[in-house]
Write an enzyme that holds these catalytic residues in place. Structure first.
Site, PDB file in Angstrom:
ATOM      1  N   ARG A 118       3.528   0.596  -6.740  1.00 62.80           N
ATOM      2  CA  ARG A 118       3.520  -0.395  -5.674  1.00 62.80           C
ATOM      3  C   ARG A 118       2.415  -1.444  -5.875  1.00 62.80           C
ATOM      4  O   ARG A 118       2.452  -2.504  -5.250  1.00 62.80           O
ATOM      5  CB  ARG A 118       3.284   0.296  -4.318  1.00 62.80           C
ATOM      6  CG  ARG A 118       4.473   1.095  -3.819  1.00 62.80           C
ATOM      7  CD  ARG A 118       4.095   1.940  -2.625  1.00 62.80           C
ATOM      8  NE  ARG A 118       5.289   2.433  -1.959  1.00 62.80           N
ATOM      9  CZ  ARG A 118       5.687   2.054  -0.745  1.00 62.80           C
ATOM     10  NH1 ARG A 118       4.983   1.175  -0.076  1.00 62.80           N
ATOM     11  NH2 ARG A 118       6.776   2.546  -0.205  1.00 62.80           N
TER      12      ARG A 118
ATOM     13  N   TRP B 239      -3.835  -2.253  -1.130  1.00 59.51           N
ATOM     14  CA  TRP B 239      -3.782  -3.617  -1.663  1.00 59.51           C
ATOM     15  C   TRP B 239      -4.384  -4.502  -0.586  1.00 59.51           C
ATOM     16  O   TRP B 239      -3.861  -4.597   0.516  1.00 59.51           O
ATOM     17  CB  TRP B 239      -2.342  -4.015  -1.974  1.00 59.51           C
ATOM     18  CG  TRP B 239      -2.192  -5.207  -2.857  1.00 59.51           C
ATOM     19  CD1 TRP B 239      -2.271  -5.243  -4.209  1.00 59.51           C
ATOM     20  CD2 TRP B 239      -1.904  -6.548  -2.454  1.00 59.51           C
ATOM     21  NE1 TRP B 239      -2.051  -6.515  -4.683  1.00 59.51           N
ATOM     22  CE2 TRP B 239      -1.820  -7.345  -3.618  1.00 59.51           C
ATOM     23  CE3 TRP B 239      -1.701  -7.168  -1.220  1.00 59.51           C
ATOM     24  CZ2 TRP B 239      -1.555  -8.707  -3.595  1.00 59.51           C
ATOM     25  CZ3 TRP B 239      -1.438  -8.535  -1.191  1.00 59.51           C
ATOM     26  CH2 TRP B 239      -1.365  -9.283  -2.371  1.00 59.51           C
TER      27      TRP B 239
ATOM     28  N   GLU C  65       3.732 -13.591 -14.264  1.00 58.09           N
ATOM     29  CA  GLU C  65       3.185 -12.397 -13.619  1.00 58.09           C
ATOM     30  C   GLU C  65       2.708 -11.336 -14.604  1.00 58.09           C
ATOM     31  O   GLU C  65       1.846 -10.523 -14.251  1.00 58.09           O
ATOM     32  CB  GLU C  65       4.195 -11.809 -12.634  1.00 58.09           C
ATOM     33  CG  GLU C  65       5.495 -11.332 -13.219  1.00 58.09           C
ATOM     34  CD  GLU C  65       6.486 -10.898 -12.138  1.00 58.09           C
ATOM     35  OE1 GLU C  65       6.099 -10.810 -10.959  1.00 58.09           O
ATOM     36  OE2 GLU C  65       7.656 -10.652 -12.479  1.00 58.09           O
TER      37      GLU C  65
ATOM     38  N   LYS D 174       4.429  -3.882  -5.934  1.00 55.49           N
ATOM     39  CA  LYS D 174       5.860  -3.665  -6.140  1.00 55.49           C
ATOM     40  C   LYS D 174       6.639  -3.867  -4.862  1.00 55.49           C
ATOM     41  O   LYS D 174       7.672  -4.510  -4.843  1.00 55.49           O
ATOM     42  CB  LYS D 174       6.092  -2.248  -6.676  1.00 55.49           C
ATOM     43  CG  LYS D 174       7.555  -1.950  -7.011  1.00 55.49           C
ATOM     44  CD  LYS D 174       8.037  -2.790  -8.173  1.00 55.49           C
ATOM     45  CE  LYS D 174       9.435  -2.441  -8.591  1.00 55.49           C
ATOM     46  NZ  LYS D 174       9.922  -3.323  -9.664  1.00 55.49           N
TER      47      LYS D 174
ATOM     48  N   ASN E 298      -0.527   1.255   6.173  1.00 58.49           N
ATOM     49  CA  ASN E 298       0.154   0.160   5.474  1.00 58.49           C
ATOM     50  C   ASN E 298       0.507  -0.898   6.501  1.00 58.49           C
ATOM     51  O   ASN E 298       0.946  -0.577   7.601  1.00 58.49           O
ATOM     52  CB  ASN E 298       1.453   0.634   4.820  1.00 58.49           C
ATOM     53  CG  ASN E 298       1.224   1.590   3.685  1.00 58.49           C
ATOM     54  OD1 ASN E 298       0.094   1.782   3.245  1.00 58.49           O
ATOM     55  ND2 ASN E 298       2.289   2.190   3.210  1.00 58.49           N
ATOM     56  N   GLY E 299       0.382  -2.163   6.124  1.00 61.61           N
ATOM     57  CA  GLY E 299       0.779  -3.236   7.033  1.00 61.61           C
ATOM     58  C   GLY E 299      -0.404  -3.998   7.570  1.00 61.61           C
ATOM     59  O   GLY E 299      -1.504  -3.973   7.006  1.00 61.61           O
TER      60      GLY E 299
ATOM     61  N   GLU F 149      13.646 -17.005 -13.632  1.00 65.88           N
ATOM     62  CA  GLU F 149      13.252 -15.622 -13.896  1.00 65.88           C
ATOM     63  C   GLU F 149      12.340 -15.535 -15.117  1.00 65.88           C
ATOM     64  O   GLU F 149      11.328 -14.814 -15.105  1.00 65.88           O
ATOM     65  CB  GLU F 149      14.507 -14.761 -14.097  1.00 65.88           C
ATOM     66  CG  GLU F 149      14.267 -13.373 -14.659  1.00 65.88           C
ATOM     67  CD  GLU F 149      13.555 -12.421 -13.727  1.00 65.88           C
ATOM     68  OE1 GLU F 149      13.292 -11.279 -14.130  1.00 65.88           O
ATOM     69  OE2 GLU F 149      13.250 -12.813 -12.572  1.00 65.88           O
TER      70      GLU F 149
ATOM     71  N   LYS G 285       8.509 -14.099 -14.942  1.00 62.55           N
ATOM     72  CA  LYS G 285       8.081 -12.928 -15.703  1.00 62.55           C
ATOM     73  C   LYS G 285       6.876 -13.258 -16.580  1.00 62.55           C
ATOM     74  O   LYS G 285       5.950 -12.454 -16.707  1.00 62.55           O
ATOM     75  CB  LYS G 285       9.217 -12.402 -16.567  1.00 62.55           C
ATOM     76  CG  LYS G 285      10.283 -11.657 -15.798  1.00 62.55           C
ATOM     77  CD  LYS G 285       9.737 -10.359 -15.225  1.00 62.55           C
ATOM     78  CE  LYS G 285      10.738  -9.725 -14.265  1.00 62.55           C
ATOM     79  NZ  LYS G 285      10.882 -10.466 -12.999  1.00 62.55           N
TER      80      LYS G 285
ATOM     81  N   CYS H 121       0.836  -1.191   0.000  1.00 64.39           N
ATOM     82  CA  CYS H 121       0.000   0.000   0.000  1.00 64.39           C
ATOM     83  C   CYS H 121       0.875   1.246   0.000  1.00 64.39           C
ATOM     84  O   CYS H 121       2.071   1.183   0.242  1.00 64.39           O
ATOM     85  CB  CYS H 121      -0.899   0.012   1.226  1.00 64.39           C
ATOM     86  SG  CYS H 121      -1.827  -1.518   1.475  1.00 64.39           S
TER      87      CYS H 121
ATOM     88  N   HIS I 198      13.157 -36.107 -14.106  1.00 67.91           N
ATOM     89  CA  HIS I 198      12.709 -36.519 -12.779  1.00 67.91           C
ATOM     90  C   HIS I 198      11.276 -36.068 -12.503  1.00 67.91           C
ATOM     91  O   HIS I 198      10.898 -35.862 -11.344  1.00 67.91           O
ATOM     92  CB  HIS I 198      13.655 -35.971 -11.711  1.00 67.91           C
ATOM     93  CG  HIS I 198      15.023 -36.563 -11.772  1.00 67.91           C
ATOM     94  ND1 HIS I 198      15.297 -37.868 -11.437  1.00 67.91           N
ATOM     95  CD2 HIS I 198      16.208 -36.027 -12.177  1.00 67.91           C
ATOM     96  CE1 HIS I 198      16.576 -38.116 -11.605  1.00 67.91           C
ATOM     97  NE2 HIS I 198      17.163 -37.010 -12.061  1.00 67.91           N
TER      98      HIS I 198
END
Length: 607
Positions: A27, A74, A486, A602, A98-99, A479, A483, A2, A502
């Site tokens: 964010r 968020w 997301e 973010k 926030n939190g 990576e 990417k 947030c 495997h």
């Protein structure tokens, strides 16, 4: 996660708050709102979804007043609705947060028993109701807020305004960042320096447990014991001009094109071009005496840490572990007395990584952090910092910060190898030469992206994608998969190529793209053998390699992306760029929100 912004000034607050919230969009968020004092009364405007919805609400019903607070949310407790959007409050107080307030359920039950009436599902409203009850008992706002802060458990940054007090904002921090900006008869408050940069260069940061009283003229800081303390006012290097797309369609596209200059800036700082030797700052610990390194990070930064582990062990000969930060401290791992904790993070505010740092410090580790924000919580709590100097990264999906982290780790590995006498200077010079080639070759990739665009047309139709890599390129496979997931919402997984047989090989059929990160070098033949197995089962083999490697795989590859040839040591940094570009172009074709993918943030400031 947030974002918070607050202002006490001479101008109308609402436009400043809205502009500040726009600078916090990077964010990630799912609702937003602001509150101001209008003729001494608290007025709010909130909206579900993007800031355009809040702006539309303000256009219909403007907010006056020269004091206010704003928030991008968020969702954690309660759905992302207008009702649950911040600011929350009563007729007496409004709060943004926030939190997570961990004891909110206990406090809510207590407050409801005393007659407080809640309107939302959020943990944040507990703070407003607690302060409101204190005000009703006759406490002044500062006393009421301080008493409430003493009751809260969890991680939070808070900002509060009070009816009838047009020149008062109170802020508090515990485990989440909060910055204070000093203007000319104006004061500001925000989640980080980025949101305050266009308003002032004079910024102070709260320390953990601090709370602050802002008036239009000054700020008074208090520590967790309510003692008045001083906090340093710094001149920040951030500017409002750094937060723009320029001529690009998206921040992610802009930041992809910043790879060459960012990598070059890191190398310029960390390598002496004349001697070809790594240049490290003076650390408060001896590199030659480190017995073990423990790396901890999240997301792409963790993948950078995996590459760093490979380099530190193979080049510097130092035992190295790498852990996902969200799991690290729960194992209560024993740490060597002479060990070094190495944290990798973009924002310097990620809750899990910050918690790992604090665990390391509690176990008497020296802590070195690799960060992109030198004015962050992690920077202030670390023994030393290596900056990635990537500049603000606004796109939620990390791009340039990732290659900057890889570059710092590679240069650091060479520096510690030299300090420990594990490699001769001639070999170190050869490897630094390889690093110095990367910026120009990165620019080549960016200037010739037609093959990647063509590949994106194929990948956009896939339901699942498998990425493979071996050795130090395994983290690049991870990576690439992250990417793609997301940004385009296509399911993708990254595997060490030797693990194909495997289990994952069972997934391969004619509809499955298998993307291999396979530069020519010592491990090329091993990965090529794994690709033969995938091709035999009908998989679409897509190769990211240099011309030499691509030629050897032309019989089985259905499509090839040629990456300029570099020494295998430097190949992961260069190969990260086209796999990120592929994800970007697929996302464009899929029509997703490239810069702000759904459900993502973010800066993840809660666990």
């Amino acid at each position: 996660m947030c974002g918070i912004v607050g202002v006490i000034g001479r101008e109308q607050a609402a436009p400043l708050l809205l502009d500040g919230l726009r600078r916090l969009e990077y964010r990630g968020y799912d609702s937003a709102g602001i509150a101001t004092l209008v003729n001494g009364y608290i007025e709010r405007r909130r909206a579900e979804g993007k800031l355009v919805n809040l702006a539309a609400s303000l256009a219909v019903e403007p907010l006056a007043g020269t004091i206010g607070i704003g928030h991008t949310r968020w969702a954690t407790h309660g759905a992302p609705t207008e009702t649950n959007a911040h600011p929350h409050g009563t007729a007496r107080v409004a709060v943004v947060h926030n939190g997570i307030i961990e004891n909110h359920a206990e406090l809510r039950a207590e407050l409801e028993a005393k007659g407080q009436i809640f309107a939302t599902e959020t943990d944040t409203e507990t703070v407003a109701q607690l302060v409101d009850l204190n005000l009703q008992t006759g406490m002044a706002p500062i006393e009421a807020a301080a008493a409430a802060f003493a009751r809260l458990e969890g991680a939070y940054a808070l900002a509060l305004i009070f009816a009838g007090h047009p020149e008062l904002i109170i802020g508090a921090q515990r485990g989440a960042p909060l910055a204070i900006g000093f203007g000319d008869a104006e004061m500001y408050l925000g989640s980080d320096g980025t949101v305050l940069a266009p308003l002032t260069r004079r910024i102070a940061y709260l320390q953990d447990g601090d709370w602050v009283v802002l008036t239009r003229q000054n700020a008074q800081f208090f520590d967790h014991t309510n003692q008045l303390v001083n906090r340093e006012i710094r001149l920040t290097n951030l500017t409002g001009a750094t937060i723009g797309k320029g001529n690009y369609r998206h921040f992610m596209e802009k930041e992809l094109h910043e790879h060459p200059v960012v990598i070059g800036d890191v190398l310029h700082r960390m390598i002496d071009a004349g001697s070809k030797m790594p240049v490290l700052p003076a650390f408060p610990f001896a590199l030659s005496k480190i017995s073990r390194i423990t790396i901890s990070a999240c997301g792409s930064a963790y993948y950078a840490g995996l590459a760093g582990r490979f380099w530190l062990e193979s080049l510097a000969g130092i035992p190295t572990d790498a852990d996902v930060a969200s799991e690290f401290r729960y194992r209560a791992p024993p740490l060597d007395v002479l060990g070094l904790g190495l944290l990798v993070n973009q924002s310097g505010e990620t809750a899990d990584t910050l918690a790992a740092l604090r665990y390391m410090k509690s176990r008497k580790q020296s802590v070195l952090s690799i960060l992109n924000v030198p004015e962050s919580s992690m920077a202030r709590e670390s023994d030393a910092v290596l900056e990635t100097i990537a500049g603000p990264e606004i796109g939620v999906a990390s791009t340039k910060a990732f290659t900057a982290q890889l570059t710092v780790l590679a240069a650091f590995a060479l520096g510690i190898a030299r300090a420990r006498g594990h490699l001769p200077d001639s070999e170190i010079a050869r490897l630094t030469d390889a690093l110095l080639e990367i910026p120009a070759k990165a620019a080549e990739i960016l200037a010739n992206d037609a093959p990647i665009r063509a590949l994106a047309e194929r990948i956009k139709e896939a339901r699942d994608v498998l990425y493979l890599g071996r050795g130090v390129c395994f983290p690049i496979a991870l990576e690439g998969a992250l990417k793609l997931k997301e940004t385009s919402y296509i399911h993708a997984e990254g595997y060490a190529s030797g693990e194909l047989k495997h289990g994952p090989i069972a997934l391969i059929d004619k509809a499955m793209p298998v993307i291999a990160i396979i530069p020519s070098g010592p491990l090329f033949e091993k990965t090529a053998s794994n690709l033969q197995e995938a091709a035999a089962r009908g998989g679409q083999i897509i190769v990211f390699s240099d011309a030499e490697g691509a030629a050897k795989l032309e019989r089985i590859a259905t499509q090839t992306i040629i990456v300029p040839k570099v020494d295998p040591f430097a190949a992961p940094i260069l190969h990260a760029i086209p796999v990120q570009m592929l994800a970007y172009h697929v996302a464009i074709l899929k029509g997703t929100d490239v810069d702000q993918p759904r459900n993502l943030a973010k800066s993840v400031t809660v666990e």
